[in-house]
Design a protein around this motif. Sequence first.
Motif, PDB file in Angstrom:
ATOM      1  N   GLU A 136      26.471  40.355  40.019  1.00 32.77           N
ATOM      2  CA  GLU A 136      27.711  39.816  39.456  1.00 32.77           C
ATOM      3  C   GLU A 136      28.808  39.763  40.515  1.00 32.77           C
ATOM      4  N   TYR A 137      28.887  40.773  41.357  1.00 31.88           N
ATOM      5  CA  TYR A 137      29.887  40.731  42.425  1.00 31.88           C
ATOM      6  C   TYR A 137      29.641  39.556  43.363  1.00 31.88           C
ATOM      7  N   ILE A 138      28.380  39.320  43.679  1.00 38.23           N
ATOM      8  CA  ILE A 138      28.049  38.197  44.565  1.00 38.23           C
ATOM      9  C   ILE A 138      28.409  36.865  43.900  1.00 38.23           C
ATOM     10  N   SER A 139      28.157  36.759  42.603  1.00 33.41           N
ATOM     11  CA  SER A 139      28.487  35.513  41.896  1.00 33.41           C
ATOM     12  C   SER A 139      29.996  35.316  41.801  1.00 33.41           C
ATOM     13  N   ARG A 140      30.758  36.410  41.725  1.00 34.03           N
ATOM     14  CA  ARG A 140      32.219  36.298  41.712  1.00 34.03           C
ATOM     15  C   ARG A 140      32.718  35.700  43.020  1.00 34.03           C
ATOM     16  N   ARG A 141      32.151  36.163  44.114  1.00 34.87           N
ATOM     17  CA  ARG A 141      32.557  35.660  45.426  1.00 34.87           C
ATOM     18  C   ARG A 141      32.256  34.164  45.528  1.00 34.87           C
ATOM     19  N   LYS A 142      31.092  33.764  45.063  1.00 40.29           N
ATOM     20  CA  LYS A 142      30.725  32.348  45.099  1.00 40.29           C
ATOM     21  C   LYS A 142      31.654  31.522  44.209  1.00 40.29           C
ATOM     22  N   ARG A 143      31.988  32.052  43.044  1.00 40.52           N
ATOM     23  CA  ARG A 143      32.853  31.306  42.120  1.00 40.52           C
ATOM     24  C   ARG A 143      34.254  31.138  42.691  1.00 40.52           C
ATOM     25  N   LEU A 144      34.774  32.190  43.320  1.00 40.67           N
ATOM     26  CA  LEU A 144      36.108  32.082  43.917  1.00 40.67           C
ATOM     27  C   LEU A 144      36.098  31.058  45.047  1.00 40.67           C
ATOM     28  N   LEU A 145      35.027  31.051  45.830  1.00 41.04           N
ATOM     29  CA  LEU A 145      34.933  30.078  46.924  1.00 41.04           C
ATOM     30  C   LEU A 145      34.891  28.641  46.401  1.00 41.04           C
ATOM     31  N   GLU A 146      34.340  28.461  45.201  1.00 37.98           N
ATOM     32  CA  GLU A 146      34.290  27.124  44.614  1.00 37.98           C
ATOM     33  C   GLU A 146      35.692  26.577  44.337  1.00 37.98           C
ATOM     34  N   PHE A 147      36.650  27.481  44.086  1.00 35.92           N
ATOM     35  CA  PHE A 147      38.028  27.057  43.840  1.00 35.92           C
ATOM     36  C   PHE A 147      38.761  26.709  45.140  1.00 35.92           C
ATOM     37  N   LEU A 148      38.310  27.284  46.259  1.00 39.11           N
ATOM     38  CA  LEU A 148      39.022  27.120  47.519  1.00 39.11           C
ATOM     39  C   LEU A 148      38.537  25.880  48.275  1.00 39.11           C
ATOM     40  N   PRO A 149      39.437  25.226  48.996  1.00 41.48           N
ATOM     41  CA  PRO A 149      39.043  24.052  49.792  1.00 41.48           C
ATOM     42  C   PRO A 149      38.033  24.423  50.878  1.00 41.48           C
ATOM     43  N   GLU A 150      37.276  23.444  51.330  1.00 40.75           N
ATOM     44  CA  GLU A 150      36.309  23.668  52.400  1.00 40.75           C
ATOM     45  C   GLU A 150      37.007  24.179  53.662  1.00 40.75           C
ATOM     46  N   HIS A 151      36.307  25.036  54.391  1.00 41.72           N
ATOM     47  CA  HIS A 151      36.786  25.570  55.670  1.00 41.72           C
ATOM     48  C   HIS A 151      38.075  26.394  55.532  1.00 41.72           C
ATOM     49  N   SER A 152      38.320  26.957  54.331  1.00 48.11           N
ATOM     50  CA  SER A 152      39.471  27.840  54.142  1.00 48.11           C
ATOM     51  C   SER A 152      38.985  29.280  54.053  1.00 48.11           C
ATOM     52  N   VAL A 153      39.902  30.216  54.229  1.00 50.18           N
ATOM     53  CA  VAL A 153      39.574  31.626  54.086  1.00 50.18           C
ATOM     54  C   VAL A 153      40.593  32.292  53.168  1.00 50.18           C
ATOM     55  N   ALA A 154      40.147  33.338  52.492  1.00 44.59           N
ATOM     56  CA  ALA A 154      41.029  34.138  51.637  1.00 44.59           C
ATOM     57  C   ALA A 154      41.049  35.565  52.169  1.00 44.59           C
ATOM     58  N   ILE A 155      42.247  36.116  52.315  1.00 42.48           N
ATOM     59  CA  ILE A 155      42.426  37.482  52.793  1.00 42.48           C
ATOM     60  C   ILE A 155      42.936  38.336  51.639  1.00 42.48           C
ATOM     61  N   VAL A 156      42.214  39.420  51.351  1.00 39.64           N
ATOM     62  CA  VAL A 156      42.598  40.316  50.247  1.00 39.64           C
ATOM     63  C   VAL A 156      42.609  41.741  50.772  1.00 39.64           C
ATOM     64  N   ALA A 157      43.754  42.396  50.670  1.00 34.40           N
ATOM     65  CA  ALA A 157      43.885  43.770  51.155  1.00 34.40           C
ATOM     66  C   ALA A 157      43.694  44.760  50.021  1.00 34.40           C
ATOM     67  N   SER A 158      43.127  45.909  50.345  1.00 35.44           N
ATOM     68  CA  SER A 158      43.044  46.988  49.366  1.00 35.44           C
ATOM     69  C   SER A 158      44.453  47.526  49.110  1.00 35.44           C
ATOM     70  N   ALA A 159      44.618  48.214  48.011  1.00 38.64           N
ATOM     71  CA  ALA A 159      45.931  48.770  47.679  1.00 38.64           C
ATOM     72  C   ALA A 159      46.303  49.870  48.670  1.00 38.64           C
ATOM     73  N   PRO A 160      47.583  49.994  48.982  1.00 34.28           N
ATOM     74  CA  PRO A 160      48.003  51.090  49.864  1.00 34.28           C
ATOM     75  C   PRO A 160      48.044  52.410  49.102  1.00 34.28           C
ATOM     76  N   VAL A 161      47.957  53.501  49.838  1.00 33.04           N
ATOM     77  CA  VAL A 161      48.150  54.821  49.235  1.00 33.04           C
ATOM     78  C   VAL A 161      49.651  55.030  49.074  1.00 33.04           C
ATOM     79  N   LYS A 162      50.101  55.302  47.869  1.00 30.75           N
ATOM     80  CA  LYS A 162      51.530  55.498  47.598  1.00 30.75           C
ATOM     81  C   LYS A 162      51.820  56.988  47.467  1.00 30.75           C
ATOM     82  N   MET A 163      52.945  57.398  48.016  1.00 29.81           N
ATOM     83  CA  MET A 163      53.272  58.813  48.082  1.00 29.81           C
ATOM     84  C   MET A 163      54.275  59.211  47.005  1.00 29.81           C
TER      85      MET A 163
END
Length: 472
Positions: free
Chosen positions: A60-87
Amino acid sequence: MQYLQRKLINNKPSIQLLNQALLRHFCSSGKFFDVGQPTPSTHPQLLKEGEITPGITCDEYISRRKRLLEFLPEHSVAIVASAPVKMMTDVVPYTFRQDADYLYITGCQQPGGIAVLGHDIGLCMFMPEPSLHDVTWQGQIAGVDVATEYFKANQSFPISQLHKVLPNMIKNCSKVYHNVKTAIPTYTDLDAFQKAAYNGRVDDLSLYTHEARWVKSSAELNLMRESASIGCQALLQTMLHSKLSPYESMLSAKVEYECRMRGAQRMAFNPVVGGGPNGSVIHYSRNDQKVKDGDLVLMDIGCELHGYVSDLTRTWPPCGRFSDVHKEVYELILETNKECIELCKPGTSIQRVHNYSVDKLSRGLKEIGILKDNRLHSYHQLNPTSIGYDRTLKPGVVITIEPGVYIPPNFDCAQRYQGIGIRIEDEVLITESGYEVLTGSLPKEINHIETLLNNHSYGVEAESRNISASSF
């Protein structure tokens, strides 16, 4: 293996090399290896074989990645950062909660990583490099090998290599997408990113992630049903407890305890526990007052189960009886709740449901005498909420139906209505044939609530006396 540990202990790359060796050793031997979060081998009570996080499989995780890529234009990249540790203080962190998009794409529940998704690269994960000190004090942390072996990334690099690898990815793509609200300087300060932004090649990713997550999979719906069930059971126990402990703080503590005891990792948000006039404050959060005898208490709660939250509200009198005035207003809210739920089916727009609710409540409040006219401005004084977006409902979508009225203590109406706050909120899943109320097990009819509170109170009082007596 022990010799390897001793040999590497004083070397700078020791943790990474040791993790690589341990991962190969335990994968080949069938033993479990700590990847910094629950796995099927370390937590068989939570995960089944093939799952990366509870209830969600690797496929399912692999299919999510493929589905998100289907929304994005060809030759584009998406950058997603993990949440920061909050103090919370200079040395005490808050309990970590992963960024929803990062978790949705990677399955990684840990801080310190950055994921890049692209048509040409697949999923690339930049992973933290824990020191021996980090592992000693915080426990094991997933690294580059875990990214490919467990999270099934196509490639992975240490986070220290981000400044060398990511710029080339950005230069070779047509468009860069990222979540503007959760962006971090680790990548936004890179020259390549700033040049792309200057040239108009950077855009917000959230539109696409929201679209990808709009319709839930069957696995996601199972988790949402369970989360809703936990929330309903917890709030029911809190309602039963309210006669003995009519204090906002105690009811807040009770509902969180009941959610956690049933498996929830945390509350979805700080519970709203508004007694009397505090219920007329929509997102009241102080939870520090006693609920007076005869007053209503409004509780809006939700819990989080493995990344999926519930959201529900009930309003009731802890004393066990609705007054005539409370009944009059409550029945209007209840009718609106039920009629709006009946509208929930494929093809209906969220705006239509909202408009129906506004029209029903404004007319009803005028008939009762709380409003002097049907003007929208007048209604918004008692319910200023609105929908943030309009979408057409389709099977697999989950929404909330939450009509309410919030009458300020100084509102120009009969005194008996001043300070009343009532909301009835349910989670509704859109199905092929209509709807399923995920929070339908929690009573909301007046006679059901009163019967429940009064028939149960004797047992609770007797139990309380027994506990008190046994404590001496």
